[in-house]
Enzyme design. Structure first.
Site, PDB file in Angstrom:
ATOM      1  N   HIS A 122      59.398  70.621-133.018  1.00 18.37           N
ATOM      2  CA  HIS A 122      59.091  70.054-131.481  1.00 18.37           C
ATOM      3  C   HIS A 122      60.249  68.946-130.586  1.00 18.37           C
ATOM      4  O   HIS A 122      60.079  68.629-129.257  1.00 18.37           O
ATOM      5  CB  HIS A 122      57.734  69.758-130.984  1.00 18.37           C
ATOM      6  CG  HIS A 122      56.995  69.454-130.208  1.00 18.37           C
ATOM      7  ND1 HIS A 122      55.659  69.740-130.101  1.00 18.37           N
ATOM      8  CD2 HIS A 122      58.024  70.732-128.369  1.00 18.37           C
ATOM      9  CE1 HIS A 122      55.601  69.556-128.269  1.00 18.37           C
ATOM     10  NE2 HIS A 122      56.487  70.530-127.930  1.00 18.37           N
ATOM     11  N   ASP A 145      49.487  69.515-127.978  1.00 18.70           N
ATOM     12  CA  ASP A 145      49.668  69.913-128.858  1.00 18.70           C
ATOM     13  C   ASP A 145      48.429  68.730-129.472  1.00 18.70           C
ATOM     14  O   ASP A 145      47.992  68.421-128.920  1.00 18.70           O
ATOM     15  CB  ASP A 145      51.044  69.056-129.036  1.00 18.70           C
ATOM     16  CG  ASP A 145      52.331  69.097-129.732  1.00 18.70           C
ATOM     17  OD1 ASP A 145      51.425  69.331-131.339  1.00 18.70           O
ATOM     18  OD2 ASP A 145      53.354  68.548-129.757  1.00 18.70           O
ATOM     19  N   HIS A 147      49.611  66.146-131.342  1.00 22.11           N
ATOM     20  CA  HIS A 147      50.169  65.063-131.338  1.00 22.11           C
ATOM     21  C   HIS A 147      50.889  64.761-130.170  1.00 22.11           C
ATOM     22  O   HIS A 147      51.287  65.946-129.217  1.00 22.11           O
ATOM     23  CB  HIS A 147      52.125  65.055-131.975  1.00 22.11           C
ATOM     24  CG  HIS A 147      50.978  65.914-133.136  1.00 22.11           C
ATOM     25  ND1 HIS A 147      51.342  67.047-133.991  1.00 22.11           N
ATOM     26  CD2 HIS A 147      50.179  65.209-135.062  1.00 22.11           C
ATOM     27  CE1 HIS A 147      50.776  66.858-135.139  1.00 22.11           C
ATOM     28  NE2 HIS A 147      50.384  65.861-135.272  1.00 22.11           N
ATOM     29  N   ASP A 149      53.829  62.978-129.159  1.00 25.84           N
ATOM     30  CA  ASP A 149      55.076  63.163-129.809  1.00 25.84           C
ATOM     31  C   ASP A 149      55.635  61.864-128.481  1.00 25.84           C
ATOM     32  O   ASP A 149      57.165  62.234-127.937  1.00 25.84           O
ATOM     33  CB  ASP A 149      55.944  64.851-129.056  1.00 25.84           C
ATOM     34  CG  ASP A 149      55.293  65.669-129.864  1.00 25.84           C
ATOM     35  OD1 ASP A 149      55.090  65.094-131.562  1.00 25.84           O
ATOM     36  OD2 ASP A 149      55.488  66.608-130.217  1.00 25.84           O
ATOM     37  N   HIS A 162      60.676  64.950-133.413  1.00 25.54           N
ATOM     38  CA  HIS A 162      60.400  65.915-133.372  1.00 25.54           C
ATOM     39  C   HIS A 162      58.770  65.230-132.724  1.00 25.54           C
ATOM     40  O   HIS A 162      58.293  65.542-132.220  1.00 25.54           O
ATOM     41  CB  HIS A 162      60.235  67.183-134.422  1.00 25.54           C
ATOM     42  CG  HIS A 162      59.059  66.273-135.964  1.00 25.54           C
ATOM     43  ND1 HIS A 162      57.785  67.295-136.115  1.00 25.54           N
ATOM     44  CD2 HIS A 162      58.672  65.409-136.028  1.00 25.54           C
ATOM     45  CE1 HIS A 162      56.961  67.331-137.053  1.00 25.54           C
ATOM     46  NE2 HIS A 162      56.863  65.824-137.153  1.00 25.54           N
ATOM     47  N   ASP A 253      52.699  73.694-129.144  1.00 24.67           N
ATOM     48  CA  ASP A 253      52.970  73.701-130.337  1.00 24.67           C
ATOM     49  C   ASP A 253      52.016  73.726-130.795  1.00 24.67           C
ATOM     50  O   ASP A 253      51.211  74.383-131.040  1.00 24.67           O
ATOM     51  CB  ASP A 253      53.422  71.854-130.464  1.00 24.67           C
ATOM     52  CG  ASP A 253      53.565  71.233-132.587  1.00 24.67           C
ATOM     53  OD1 ASP A 253      52.986  72.401-133.139  1.00 24.67           O
ATOM     54  OD2 ASP A 253      54.638  70.583-132.361  1.00 24.67           O
ATOM     55  N   ASP A 255      50.509  73.756-133.962  1.00 26.35           N
ATOM     56  CA  ASP A 255      49.538  73.344-134.416  1.00 26.35           C
ATOM     57  C   ASP A 255      48.330  72.934-133.605  1.00 26.35           C
ATOM     58  O   ASP A 255      47.792  72.330-134.185  1.00 26.35           O
ATOM     59  CB  ASP A 255      50.654  71.649-135.109  1.00 26.35           C
ATOM     60  CG  ASP A 255      50.893  70.509-134.271  1.00 26.35           C
ATOM     61  OD1 ASP A 255      50.176  70.147-132.926  1.00 26.35           O
ATOM     62  OD2 ASP A 255      51.624  70.063-135.076  1.00 26.35           O
ATOM     63  N   GLU A 298      57.318  75.035-133.966  1.00 25.31           N
ATOM     64  CA  GLU A 298      56.472  74.478-135.354  1.00 25.31           C
ATOM     65  C   GLU A 298      55.866  75.337-136.364  1.00 25.31           C
ATOM     66  O   GLU A 298      55.366  75.266-136.815  1.00 25.31           O
ATOM     67  CB  GLU A 298      55.247  73.134-135.128  1.00 25.31           C
ATOM     68  CG  GLU A 298      56.339  71.800-134.507  1.00 25.31           C
ATOM     69  CD  GLU A 298      57.561  71.255-135.341  1.00 25.31           C
ATOM     70  OE1 GLU A 298      57.248  71.580-136.741  1.00 25.31           O
ATOM     71  OE2 GLU A 298      57.434  69.535-134.933  1.00 25.31           O
TER      72      GLU A 298
END
Length: 356
Positions: A122, A145, A147, A149, A162, A253, A255, A298
């Site tokens: 990412h 996402d 996260h 980031d 990332h 992302d 995830d 990712e």
């Protein structure tokens, strides 16, 4: 029916079908970004190949998209790429890769294509959004996402870039982000009101502080549970679009999904998006007609424990992307707006007489 009349009717039908196909067609450029130095896991550089192998190009072509596959970009690793501040890893390598990607995204968006960037990790969003902004200065970002980031090089504990791209992109954080090697080309291109997060559930303390202090809108998984994904998307578009039209950059992302659905990724976090929630996000983004660029990042085929886990993750990535360009859960093929009408012909009448 006389031959001239039949010919004219057939010609009109051909024109109608061609016009309908033009209306439904997206011109899409696919950029492979096989890059992994923004994080610690080997294998994410194989993400672009794995997503293509899962049938991405065929799926997009099947729903009426015109595809221009750029292929994979070449990224060089800078020799002797020392840590910044004894923490940040591969700054020159990541900075150079993002610059290469930014130039390519700017080129394909400028040529009139909607851009898909297949990652890779990412950190690449720093390049794709920067390149997109060079052509669409008023863009907005939907960041899906687990996260945020948004660590800075001074707040990161892992040193992995990332987890930091958003901090480099935001104008409001410009005085908090040091000039690190490899990043001198970057200019902040969005404001805090131009980005909305969806799916967050794993924040570092500094990230949580930044989101609160700078009043950055985010919809965590708890908020999705409370309000539902429909309300979350309504709020997202109210903020980012309102009554105006502007380009949307979707940075997705894998995830963001629950690890049960997308296990082949580097930083899975339990309690993520369901399949239905993920598809609803992308369907609604498509419905705005404003999607201009998309990151899918990712996906790491090496981290799948079995071939089925890899297949599940890559197939999910393809579903996300296809949904962004018009594939719906009601119908996976091109949309038609009229049923064909049968026309009686004298040939059929003659055949029936012979049978009698």
């Amino acid at each position: 029916m006389s031959l001239p009349i039949r010919f004219i009717k057939l010609l009109k039908e051909k024109v109608r079908v061609v016009n309908l196909q033009k209306k439904c067609t997206h011109s899409i450029a696919v950029i492979g970004a096989p890059f992994s130095k923004g994080q610690k896991w080997c294998g994410v550089e194989h993400g672009p190949a794995a997503i293509r192998k899962a049938g991405l190009i065929e799926r997009l072509s099947g729903i009426g998209c015109d595809i221009y596959d750029v292929g994979d970009l070449n990224f060089a690793q800078v020799p002797d790429d020392k840590l910044y501040n004894n923490t940040v890893k591969y700054p020159r390598t990541v900075g150079l890769a993002c610059q290469v990607l930014a130039d390519e995204v700017n080129r394909v968006v400028g040529a009139g294509h909607t851009c898909i960037t297949l990652g890779g990790d990412h950190s690449l969003a720093l390049g794709s959004i920067s390149g997109h902004a060079q052509h669409c200065s008023d863009l907005c970002v939907v960041w899906v996402d687990a996260h945020a980031d948004i660590n800075t090089p001074l707040t990161t504990s892992s040193g992995n870039l990332h987890g930091q791209p958003v901090s480099f992109l935001l104008r409001e954080l410009q005085d908090k982000v040091p000039l690190i090697p490899g990043f001198s080309w970057i200019k902040p291109c969005i404001s805090t009101s131009d980005i909305v997060y969806i799916g967050l559930r794993d924040l570092d303390p500094a990230e949580q502080f930044i989101l609160k202090k700078y009043d950055i809108t985010y919809h965590s998984m708890r908020q999705i549970d409370c309000f539902g994904i429909q309300k979350v998307m309504e709020k997202t578009f109210d903020q980012l679009l309102g009554r105006r039209q502007r380009a949307i950059h979707l940075s997705f992302d894998i995830d963001a999904f629950d690890p049960v659905l997308a296990p082949a990724t580097g930083t899975p976090v339990i309690g993520g998006l369901t399949y239905r929630e993920g598809m609803y996000i992308t369907e609604e983004i498509h419905n705005t007609g404003m999607l201009s660029a998309l990151d899918m990042v990712e996906v790491n085929p090496i981290l799948g424990a079995t071939s089925n886990e890899v297949k599940a993750t890559t197939s999910l990535a393809v579903d996300v992307i296809a949904s962004c360009f018009g594939q719906t859960r009601e119908c996976a093929l091109r949309i038609i707006d009229e049923l064909p009408t049968p026309s009686a012909t004298f040939e059929l009448d003659n055949e029936e007489q012979v049978m009698i």
